[in-house]
Motif scaffolding. Structure first.
Motif, PDB file in Angstrom:
ATOM      1  N   ALA A  72       0.833  -1.206   0.000  1.00 48.53           N
ATOM      2  CA  ALA A  72       0.000   0.000   0.000  1.00 48.53           C
ATOM      3  C   ALA A  72       0.870   1.260   0.000  1.00 48.53           C
ATOM      4  O   ALA A  72       0.570   2.233  -0.707  1.00 48.53           O
ATOM      5  CB  ALA A  72      -0.927  -0.005   1.214  1.00 48.53           C
ATOM      6  N   VAL A  73       1.956   1.240   0.762  1.00 49.03           N
ATOM      7  CA  VAL A  73       2.858   2.398   0.774  1.00 49.03           C
ATOM      8  C   VAL A  73       3.504   2.573  -0.589  1.00 49.03           C
ATOM      9  O   VAL A  73       3.592   3.692  -1.119  1.00 49.03           O
ATOM     10  CB  VAL A  73       3.922   2.237   1.888  1.00 49.03           C
ATOM     11  CG1 VAL A  73       5.027   3.257   1.740  1.00 49.03           C
ATOM     12  CG2 VAL A  73       3.271   2.360   3.252  1.00 49.03           C
ATOM     13  N   ALA A  74       3.949   1.473  -1.194  1.00 52.41           N
ATOM     14  CA  ALA A  74       4.567   1.555  -2.518  1.00 52.41           C
ATOM     15  C   ALA A  74       3.564   2.050  -3.557  1.00 52.41           C
ATOM     16  O   ALA A  74       3.900   2.881  -4.414  1.00 52.41           O
ATOM     17  CB  ALA A  74       5.128   0.192  -2.920  1.00 52.41           C
ATOM     18  N   ALA A  75       2.328   1.568  -3.488  1.00 50.63           N
ATOM     19  CA  ALA A  75       1.302   2.026  -4.423  1.00 50.63           C
ATOM     20  C   ALA A  75       0.997   3.506  -4.209  1.00 50.63           C
ATOM     21  O   ALA A  75       0.815   4.258  -5.174  1.00 50.63           O
ATOM     22  CB  ALA A  75       0.035   1.193  -4.255  1.00 50.63           C
ATOM     23  N   GLY A  76       0.949   3.933  -2.964  1.00 49.41           N
ATOM     24  CA  GLY A  76       0.709   5.359  -2.699  1.00 49.41           C
ATOM     25  C   GLY A  76       1.829   6.236  -3.229  1.00 49.41           C
ATOM     26  O   GLY A  76       1.581   7.301  -3.808  1.00 49.41           O
ATOM     27  N   ILE A  77       3.062   5.792  -3.042  1.00 41.66           N
ATOM     28  CA  ILE A  77       4.194   6.569  -3.570  1.00 41.66           C
ATOM     29  C   ILE A  77       4.145   6.598  -5.093  1.00 41.66           C
ATOM     30  O   ILE A  77       4.368   7.644  -5.714  1.00 41.66           O
ATOM     31  CB  ILE A  77       5.517   5.986  -3.045  1.00 41.66           C
ATOM     32  CG1 ILE A  77       5.639   6.269  -1.542  1.00 41.66           C
ATOM     33  CG2 ILE A  77       6.705   6.567  -3.798  1.00 41.66           C
ATOM     34  CD1 ILE A  77       6.825   5.587  -0.889  1.00 41.66           C
ATOM     35  N   ALA A  78       3.853   5.449  -5.711  1.00 44.78           N
ATOM     36  CA  ALA A  78       3.781   5.402  -7.168  1.00 44.78           C
ATOM     37  C   ALA A  78       2.669   6.311  -7.697  1.00 44.78           C
ATOM     38  O   ALA A  78       2.865   7.042  -8.682  1.00 44.78           O
ATOM     39  CB  ALA A  78       3.555   3.965  -7.632  1.00 44.78           C
ATOM     40  N   LEU A  79       1.513   6.296  -7.045  1.00 50.15           N
ATOM     41  CA  LEU A  79       0.424   7.179  -7.479  1.00 50.15           C
ATOM     42  C   LEU A  79       0.787   8.646  -7.290  1.00 50.15           C
ATOM     43  O   LEU A  79       0.477   9.496  -8.135  1.00 50.15           O
ATOM     44  CB  LEU A  79      -0.851   6.854  -6.706  1.00 50.15           C
ATOM     45  CG  LEU A  79      -1.588   5.609  -7.163  1.00 50.15           C
ATOM     46  CD1 LEU A  79      -2.720   5.286  -6.201  1.00 50.15           C
ATOM     47  CD2 LEU A  79      -2.115   5.796  -8.558  1.00 50.15           C
ATOM     48  N   ALA A  80       1.459   8.961  -6.196  1.00 49.89           N
ATOM     49  CA  ALA A  80       1.847  10.348  -5.960  1.00 49.89           C
ATOM     50  C   ALA A  80       2.860  10.813  -6.998  1.00 49.89           C
ATOM     51  O   ALA A  80       2.796  11.952  -7.478  1.00 49.89           O
ATOM     52  CB  ALA A  80       2.426  10.493  -4.552  1.00 49.89           C
ATOM     53  N   VAL A  81       3.778   9.944  -7.363  1.00 48.91           N
ATOM     54  CA  VAL A  81       4.781  10.317  -8.370  1.00 48.91           C
ATOM     55  C   VAL A  81       4.131  10.478  -9.730  1.00 48.91           C
ATOM     56  O   VAL A  81       4.433  11.418 -10.474  1.00 48.91           O
ATOM     57  CB  VAL A  81       5.908   9.258  -8.415  1.00 48.91           C
ATOM     58  CG1 VAL A  81       6.769   9.428  -9.639  1.00 48.91           C
ATOM     59  CG2 VAL A  81       6.749   9.347  -7.156  1.00 48.91           C
ATOM     60  N   MET A  82       3.205   9.568 -10.069  1.00 47.17           N
ATOM     61  CA  MET A  82       2.565   9.665 -11.389  1.00 47.17           C
ATOM     62  C   MET A  82       1.591  10.833 -11.465  1.00 47.17           C
ATOM     63  O   MET A  82       1.423  11.418 -12.540  1.00 47.17           O
ATOM     64  CB  MET A  82       1.836   8.360 -11.702  1.00 47.17           C
ATOM     65  CG  MET A  82       2.791   7.223 -11.952  1.00 47.17           C
ATOM     66  SD  MET A  82       2.072   5.648 -12.471  1.00 47.17           S
ATOM     67  CE  MET A  82       0.385   5.725 -12.110  1.00 47.17           C
ATOM     68  N   ALA A  83       0.962  11.198 -10.370  1.00 50.92           N
ATOM     69  CA  ALA A  83      -0.031  12.268 -10.399  1.00 50.92           C
ATOM     70  C   ALA A  83       0.582  13.635 -10.128  1.00 50.92           C
ATOM     71  O   ALA A  83      -0.107  14.648 -10.235  1.00 50.92           O
ATOM     72  CB  ALA A  83      -1.116  11.998  -9.363  1.00 50.92           C
ATOM     73  N   TRP A  84       1.860  13.717  -9.800  1.00 54.94           N
ATOM     74  CA  TRP A  84       2.482  14.998  -9.504  1.00 54.94           C
ATOM     75  C   TRP A  84       2.539  15.837 -10.768  1.00 54.94           C
ATOM     76  O   TRP A  84       3.018  15.392 -11.802  1.00 54.94           O
ATOM     77  CB  TRP A  84       3.890  14.772  -8.965  1.00 54.94           C
ATOM     78  CG  TRP A  84       4.500  16.033  -8.458  1.00 54.94           C
ATOM     79  CD1 TRP A  84       5.361  16.827  -9.125  1.00 54.94           C
ATOM     80  CD2 TRP A  84       4.279  16.639  -7.194  1.00 54.94           C
ATOM     81  NE1 TRP A  84       5.694  17.883  -8.352  1.00 54.94           N
ATOM     82  CE2 TRP A  84       5.050  17.809  -7.161  1.00 54.94           C
ATOM     83  CE3 TRP A  84       3.505  16.310  -6.101  1.00 54.94           C
ATOM     84  CZ2 TRP A  84       5.060  18.647  -6.056  1.00 54.94           C
ATOM     85  CZ3 TRP A  84       3.516  17.141  -5.017  1.00 54.94           C
ATOM     86  CH2 TRP A  84       4.289  18.286  -4.999  1.00 54.94           C
ATOM     87  N   PRO A  85       2.065  17.058 -10.720  1.00 56.09           N
ATOM     88  CA  PRO A  85       2.050  17.894 -11.928  1.00 56.09           C
ATOM     89  C   PRO A  85       3.461  18.376 -12.253  1.00 56.09           C
ATOM     90  O   PRO A  85       3.970  19.305 -11.648  1.00 56.09           O
ATOM     91  CB  PRO A  85       1.122  19.052 -11.555  1.00 56.09           C
ATOM     92  CG  PRO A  85       1.216  19.128 -10.075  1.00 56.09           C
ATOM     93  CD  PRO A  85       1.448  17.735  -9.593  1.00 56.09           C
ATOM     94  N   ASP A  86       4.063  17.778 -13.215  1.00 58.84           N
ATOM     95  CA  ASP A  86       5.421  18.132 -13.613  1.00 58.84           C
ATOM     96  C   ASP A  86       5.397  18.590 -15.062  1.00 58.84           C
ATOM     97  O   ASP A  86       6.123  18.094 -15.901  1.00 58.84           O
ATOM     98  CB  ASP A  86       6.338  16.928 -13.430  1.00 58.84           C
ATOM     99  CG  ASP A  86       7.793  17.321 -13.499  1.00 58.84           C
ATOM    100  OD1 ASP A  86       8.093  18.475 -13.176  1.00 58.84           O
ATOM    101  OD2 ASP A  86       8.610  16.473 -13.892  1.00 58.84           O
TER     102      ASP A  86
END
Length: 98
Positions: free
Chosen positions: A56-70
């Motif tokens: 769950a932590v890894a999925a949350g980090i992955a979602l945060a990285v993919m959804a970060w507006p860059d």
């Protein structure tokens, strides 16, 4: 303490003086097997919960990285219509493109 006999002490002595029931011969072996099985199940459950937590932590980090507006604008324009704008000052006028 008084020397008078205590009724509770007499009851306890009477209970302890009676013959004790026989314990089944395989009771220790059965209890040992059951205890080991219980410990093994608890250990397995703890491992599964830790793996789920890490996933769950890894999925949350992955979602945060993919959804970060860059999104970098090649023209260097910035707007305040992103969710991470530090201060909302209304719409910032964008310069016309050359």
């Amino acid at each position: 303490m008084s020397g008078a006999p205590n009724r509770r002490d007499d009851e306890v002595r009477r209970l302890l003086d009676t013959p004790h029931p026989m314990v089944p011969a395989g009771l220790v072996a059965v209890a040992t097997v059951r205890g080991r099985r219980t410990v093994r199940r608890r250990r397995f459950a703890h491992h599964v919960l830790w793996v789920l937590l890490l996933a769950a932590v890894a999925a949350g980090i992955a979602l945060a990285v993919m959804a970060w507006p860059d999104h970098h604008d090649p023209a260097g324009r910035t707007g305040d219509d992103t969710w991470w704008a530090p201060v909302s000052m209304g719409r910032v006028p964008t310069p016309p493109l050359p």
